[in-house]
Design a protein around this motif. Structure first.
Motif, PDB file in Angstrom:
ATOM      1  N   ASN A  86      45.491  43.559  33.972  1.00 25.29           N
ATOM      2  CA  ASN A  86      44.037  43.484  34.137  1.00 25.29           C
ATOM      3  C   ASN A  86      43.370  44.399  33.127  1.00 25.29           C
ATOM      4  OD1 ASN A  86      41.396  43.236  34.957  1.00 25.29           O
ATOM      5  ND2 ASN A  86      41.769  43.746  37.093  1.00 25.29           N
ATOM      6  N   ASN A 123      40.072  40.769  35.759  1.00 26.39           N
ATOM      7  CA  ASN A 123      39.137  40.524  36.850  1.00 26.39           C
ATOM      8  C   ASN A 123      38.303  41.784  37.055  1.00 26.39           C
ATOM      9  OD1 ASN A 123      38.100  40.073  39.669  1.00 26.39           O
ATOM     10  ND2 ASN A 123      39.471  38.316  39.569  1.00 26.39           N
ATOM     11  N   ASN A 134      33.106  37.376  37.741  1.00 28.60           N
ATOM     12  CA  ASN A 134      33.696  37.476  36.400  1.00 28.60           C
ATOM     13  C   ASN A 134      32.819  36.853  35.321  1.00 28.60           C
ATOM     14  OD1 ASN A 134      36.142  38.841  36.857  1.00 28.60           O
ATOM     15  ND2 ASN A 134      37.152  36.963  37.554  1.00 28.60           N
ATOM     16  N   ALA A 139      30.716  41.659  32.535  1.00 29.29           N
ATOM     17  CA  ALA A 139      32.168  41.437  32.522  1.00 29.29           C
ATOM     18  C   ALA A 139      32.637  41.033  31.133  1.00 29.29           C
ATOM     19  CB  ALA A 139      32.546  40.364  33.546  1.00 29.29           C
ATOM     20  N   HIS A 169      39.069  34.105  35.265  1.00 27.67           N
ATOM     21  CA  HIS A 169      38.880  35.287  34.434  1.00 27.67           C
ATOM     22  C   HIS A 169      37.529  35.239  33.705  1.00 27.67           C
ATOM     23  CE1 HIS A 169      43.152  35.829  35.183  1.00 27.67           C
ATOM     24  NE2 HIS A 169      43.311  34.557  34.839  1.00 27.67           N
ATOM     25  N   PRO A 170      37.104  36.355  33.121  1.00 23.09           N
ATOM     26  CA  PRO A 170      35.828  36.355  32.398  1.00 23.09           C
ATOM     27  C   PRO A 170      35.791  35.412  31.193  1.00 23.09           C
ATOM     28  CG  PRO A 170      36.445  38.599  32.971  1.00 23.09           C
ATOM     29  CD  PRO A 170      37.628  37.736  33.286  1.00 23.09           C
TER      30      PRO A 170
END
Length: 212
Positions: A86, A123, A134, A139, A169-170
């Motif tokens: 992460n 995340n 996200n 983010a 996810h972003p």
């Protein structure tokens, strides 16, 4: 006009995520991959070999070469070294440890016989999973900072940071992936393309457009 004698050759290197072959030792895993008729793997050390207890400071050139040699002996390429962490962990001290672990993978990638280290983009929460949290500008900016730091390290060692976009996810769409590439501006940043990661119940009927 003389005819050209050039022949266009297309080559596909078929591989597998090594951790999909569960519970195999370092000695047996390359052998099993070879038996399947495959020639490459994505190797995530902590998933394939949890007994090695890979953590910050664990990797060395000798260990990387030792692991890589088992695959080379069976003509198996470690195409991608997976370090799925992460990179925007909300705990900044934990994030620092994870980024440094990824950097260690970058430094020793060549000793594994590999030139790509891959991750997803994490995340905003400690627990991984789908959340629209996200998809904020904040983010995204955190991803840019972490990826830029990792790419700077990759440039020193002549290796590639592979970013895998996905809806959890972003970096959740081709458009946002394109933005990240444009913002980081380095040939040492490339894309790991898992098409299924970009599909949802809402958009799967548009998959051809998404993939293109």
């Amino acid at each position: 006009m003389a005819k050209s004698n050039c022949v266009e050759v297309h080559f596909m290197n078929l591989g597998i995520r090594a951790h999909d072959l569960i519970g195999l030792s370092l000695e047996r895993l390359p052998e099993e991959v070879s038996k399947l008729g495959l020639s490459s793997v994505q190797l995530a050390l902590s998933k394939s070999f949890p007994e090695l207890h890979i953590k910050n400071g664990s990797l060395t050139p000798g260990l990387a070469n030792y692991i890589g040699s088992h695959f080379r002996n069976h003509n198996i390429q470690i195409a991608v070294l997976g370090c799925y962490v992460n990179i925007i962990h909300p705990d900044l001290s934990e994030r620092r440890l994870l980024l440094e672990l990824f950097k260690e993978h970058l430094r020793y990638a060549r000793d594994f016989g590999c030139s790509i280290v891959a991750t997803e983009t994490g995340n905003v929460h400690e627990k991984m999973g789908y959340t629209t949290d996200n998809f904020t500008e904040e983010a995204y900016n955190e991803v840019v900072k972490s990826v830029s730091e990792l790419v700077e390290e990759a440039e020193k060692f002549g290796v590639i940071v592979g970013i895998e976009p996905g809806v959890n996810h972003p970096i959740y769409s081709p458009k946002v992936m394109r933005r990240l590439i444009d913002d980081v501006k380095s040939s040492n940043l490339q894309v790991i393309f898992d098409p299924a990661n970009l599909l949802t119940e809402e958009n799967y009927k548009s998959q051809k457009i998404i993939f293109e």
